[in-house]
Design a protein around this motif. Structure first.
Motif, PDB file in Angstrom:
ATOM      1  N   TYR A 114       0.832  -1.049   0.078  1.00 49.83           N
ATOM      2  CA  TYR A 114       0.011   0.050   0.107  1.00 49.83           C
ATOM      3  C   TYR A 114       0.909   1.465  -0.027  1.00 49.83           C
ATOM      4  O   TYR A 114       0.229   2.521  -0.249  1.00 49.83           O
ATOM      5  N   ARG A 115       2.312   1.253   0.242  1.00 46.44           N
ATOM      6  CA  ARG A 115       3.111   2.359   0.232  1.00 46.44           C
ATOM      7  C   ARG A 115       3.782   2.526  -0.920  1.00 46.44           C
ATOM      8  O   ARG A 115       5.062   2.329  -1.175  1.00 46.44           O
ATOM      9  N   ASP A 116       2.732   3.014  -2.017  1.00 46.05           N
ATOM     10  CA  ASP A 116       3.153   2.487  -3.059  1.00 46.05           C
ATOM     11  C   ASP A 116       3.344   4.119  -4.192  1.00 46.05           C
ATOM     12  O   ASP A 116       3.876   3.785  -5.495  1.00 46.05           O
ATOM     13  N   ILE A 142      -3.147  -5.937   1.716  1.00 41.73           N
ATOM     14  CA  ILE A 142      -3.008  -7.033   2.393  1.00 41.73           C
ATOM     15  C   ILE A 142      -1.677  -7.362   2.520  1.00 41.73           C
ATOM     16  O   ILE A 142      -1.079  -7.542   1.697  1.00 41.73           O
ATOM     17  N   VAL A 143      -1.260  -7.236   4.026  1.00 37.96           N
ATOM     18  CA  VAL A 143       0.517  -7.309   4.035  1.00 37.96           C
ATOM     19  C   VAL A 143       0.858  -8.682   3.639  1.00 37.96           C
ATOM     20  O   VAL A 143       0.450  -9.588   4.120  1.00 37.96           O
ATOM     21  N   GLY A 144       2.009  -8.814   2.779  1.00 40.73           N
ATOM     22  CA  GLY A 144       2.638  -9.665   2.399  1.00 40.73           C
ATOM     23  C   GLY A 144       2.150 -10.242   1.020  1.00 40.73           C
ATOM     24  O   GLY A 144       2.616 -11.177   0.180  1.00 40.73           O
ATOM     25  N   ASP A 195       9.142  -4.617   6.634  1.00 39.35           N
ATOM     26  CA  ASP A 195      10.131  -5.580   7.704  1.00 39.35           C
ATOM     27  C   ASP A 195       8.897  -6.371   8.391  1.00 39.35           C
ATOM     28  O   ASP A 195       9.241  -7.601   8.621  1.00 39.35           O
ATOM     29  N   GLY A 196       7.915  -5.498   8.453  1.00 42.51           N
ATOM     30  CA  GLY A 196       6.802  -6.457   9.208  1.00 42.51           C
ATOM     31  C   GLY A 196       6.134  -7.367   8.377  1.00 42.51           C
ATOM     32  O   GLY A 196       5.969  -8.835   8.985  1.00 42.51           O
ATOM     33  N   ALA A 197       5.964  -7.200   7.063  1.00 43.62           N
ATOM     34  CA  ALA A 197       5.522  -8.583   6.285  1.00 43.62           C
ATOM     35  C   ALA A 197       6.666  -9.599   6.237  1.00 43.62           C
ATOM     36  O   ALA A 197       6.288 -10.835   5.877  1.00 43.62           O
ATOM     37  N   ALA A 198       7.917  -9.228   6.395  1.00 44.39           N
ATOM     38  CA  ALA A 198       8.691 -10.443   6.468  1.00 44.39           C
ATOM     39  C   ALA A 198       8.682 -11.363   7.406  1.00 44.39           C
ATOM     40  O   ALA A 198       9.186 -12.390   7.381  1.00 44.39           O
ATOM     41  N   ALA A 228       6.678  -1.809  11.943  1.00 45.20           N
ATOM     42  CA  ALA A 228       5.352  -2.173  11.254  1.00 45.20           C
ATOM     43  C   ALA A 228       4.268  -1.346  12.085  1.00 45.20           C
ATOM     44  O   ALA A 228       4.128  -1.795  13.013  1.00 45.20           O
ATOM     45  N   MET A 229       3.684  -0.609  11.262  1.00 47.30           N
ATOM     46  CA  MET A 229       2.642   0.320  12.141  1.00 47.30           C
ATOM     47  C   MET A 229       3.488   0.794  13.285  1.00 47.30           C
ATOM     48  O   MET A 229       4.546   1.571  13.108  1.00 47.30           O
ATOM     49  N   GLY A 230       2.911   0.638  14.391  1.00 47.63           N
ATOM     50  CA  GLY A 230       3.442   1.248  15.642  1.00 47.63           C
ATOM     51  C   GLY A 230       4.513   0.437  16.354  1.00 47.63           C
ATOM     52  O   GLY A 230       4.932   0.644  17.441  1.00 47.63           O
TER      53      GLY A 230
END
Ligand SMILES: Cc1ncc(C[n+]2csc(CCOP(=O)(O)OP(=O)(O)O)c2C)c(N)n1
Ligand SMILES: [Mg+2]
Length: 329
Positions: free
Chosen positions: A74-76, A124-126, A154-157, A186-188
Motif C-alpha cells: 500500500y505504500r506505493d 493485504i500485508v505480504g 520488515d513487518g511483512a517479512a 510495522a505500524m507502531g
C-alpha cells in the motif's frame, strides 16, 4: 550534514546524480503535496506516505530494464513515480477522480500500469510477495530474461506466505528480487519488539537464497546492489534478497498519532541521513551543480507536482455509469 562515504561515488556521472536527485525530489514533493491534500479533506481512505524512503525505489529502478516488473504494498506512490507513471494520474486517483489511474475507483492502494509493468498496490500485508513470484514464473516460462522486483516491509517479512514463496522461488529458480524495505517499524511496532532474528537478509538461507543488507539512505549503494541482484536473476541463478535499511519520516499512514517513537529520533534521521541531501552534497562537492542549478530543479519539480494537484482537484468525480465496469467477479 556531515559528508558520507558512498559506494561507487567516484565513478558516478553528473547526469546520473542529477537524475537521482530529480527522481527522489519528485517523490518527496509529491508526497508532501498528497499529505496537504489529505489534510484538506480532498483525499479519503488510507494514505501511506513514502517520505524518507525515496532512495530505495530510485536506486533499484536505476538497474531495471524495459519489461522488468514491480509489485509492492500500500505504500506505493514512490514506486509508481519511479517507474515513470504519470504524477497527474496518481494524484487524481488519490482524490478519487475520473482522471486517476484506476478511474478514481481504487484510491491510494489500488493502482496498476500494464504499460510500466507495475502490478500494484496491495493492502493485504505480504500478499504481493507470492504474486511477485507468479510474475517471475511467467517470465521464466517465457525465458525472456526479465526480472521482478517484489517489495515488502520488515513487518511483512514475518508472514508465513513469504516463506512458502521463498521455497517455490528457489526451487524453480525464479528471477525475482525480494526487496525488504526495512524502515524499522510495522505500524507502531518497532522491529525489535516483533522480530526474533532481525537480520532479514539471512531469512532466505534455509532455502538457498542469497541476500545482503544495503544502506537505503544512499541511492548509489542501492543502485550497486540492484545491479548485482538483477545480474544474478538474469543469469538464471534464481531469486535474491535485498534487505534495504531505510526509515519513514511520517507516520504509518495519515491517521497515525506516532506515539511509539520520539521526535528526536525522526529529526536525527532527517538531519544526518537524508537521501536527497546526500545526493545534493555529492553534486555540490563534485562541482556538478551550483546552488542556483539545484534551486531551478526544485522549481521545476514543484511545477510538475502543482500541475498534478490541480488536475486532481479539477478532474470530475467518476460517473455513476462506471459503477459496474471493471468488475471481474
Ligand atoms: C494480513 C494483514 N495483517 C495486518 C494488516 C494491518 N497492517 C497494515 S500495514 C501493517 C504493518 C506492515 O508493516 P511493514 O511490512 O513493515 O510495512 P511498512 O508499513 O513499514 O511499509 C499492518 C500490520 C494488513 N493490512 N494485512
Ligand atoms: Mg516497516
Amino acid at each position: 550534514m556531515a559528508a558520507r562515504k558512498s559506494a561507487a561515488k567516484s565513478n558516478t556521472s553528473k547526469e546520473e546524480l542529477l537524475t537521482y536527485y530529480r527522481e527522489m525530489l519528485l517523490i518527496r514533493r509529491f508526497e508532501e503535496k498528497a499529505g496537504q491534500l489529505y489534510g484538506m479533506g480532498l483525499i479519503g481512505g488510507f494514505c501511506h506516505l513514502y517520505i524518507g524512503q525515496e532512495a530505495v525505489v530510485v536506486g533499484l529502478e536505476a538497474a531495471a530494464e524495459e519489461g522488468d516488473k514491480r509489485i509492492t504494498s500500500y505504500r506505493d506512490h514512490g514506486h509508481m513515480l519511479a517507474c515513470g507513471m504519470d504524477p497527474k494520474g496518481v494524484m487524481a486517483e488519490l482524490t478519487g477522480r475520473e482522471g486517476g489511474l484506476s478511474k478514481g475507483k481504487g484510491g491510494s492502494m489500488h493502482m496498476f500500469s500494464k504499460e510500466k509493468h507495475f502490478y500494484g498496490g496491495h493492502g493485504i500485508v505480504g500478499a504481493q510477495v507470492p504474486l511477485g513470484a507468479g510474475l517471475a514464473f511467467a517470465d521464466k516460462y517465457k525465458d525472456n530474461k526479465r526480472v521482478t522486483f517484489a517489495y515488502f516491509g520488515d513487518g511483512a517479512a514475518n508472514q508465513g506466505q513469504v516463506y512458502e514463496t521463498f521455497n517455490m522461488a528457489a526451487l524453480w529458480k525464479l528471477p525475482v528480487i525480494f526487496v525488504i524495505e526495512n524502515n524499522q517499524y510495522a505500524m507502531g511496532t518497532a522491529q525489535k519488539r516483533s522480530t526474533s532474528t532481525p537480520e532479514l537478509h539471512t531469512r532466505g538461507l534455509a532455502f538457498g537464497i542469497p541476500g545482503e543488507t544495503v544502506d537505503g539512505m544512499d541511492v548509489l549503494a542501492v543502485k550497486a546492489a540492484s545491479e548485482k541482484a538483477t545480474e544474478h536473476c538474469r543469469a538464471g541463478k534464481g531469486p535474491y534478497i535485498l534487505e534495504i535499511m531505510t526509515y519513514r519520516y511520517r507516520g504509518h499512514s495519515m491517521s497515525d498519532p506516532a506515539k511509539y517513537r520520539t521526535r528526536e529520533e525522526v529529526q536525527k534521521m532527517r538531519d544526518e541521513r537524508d537521501p536527497i541531501e546526500h545526493v545534493r552534497e555529492l553534486l555540490l562537492q563534485g562541482k556538478h551543480a551550483t546552488d542556483d542549478d539545484l534551486k531551478a530543479i526544485d522549481k521545476e519539480i514543484k511545477a510538475v507536482v502543482n500541475e498534478a494537484a490541480e488536475f486532481s482537484k479539477t478532474s470530475p468525480e467518476p460517473s455513476l455509469d462506471e459503477l459496474w465496469t471493471d468488475i471481474y467477479a
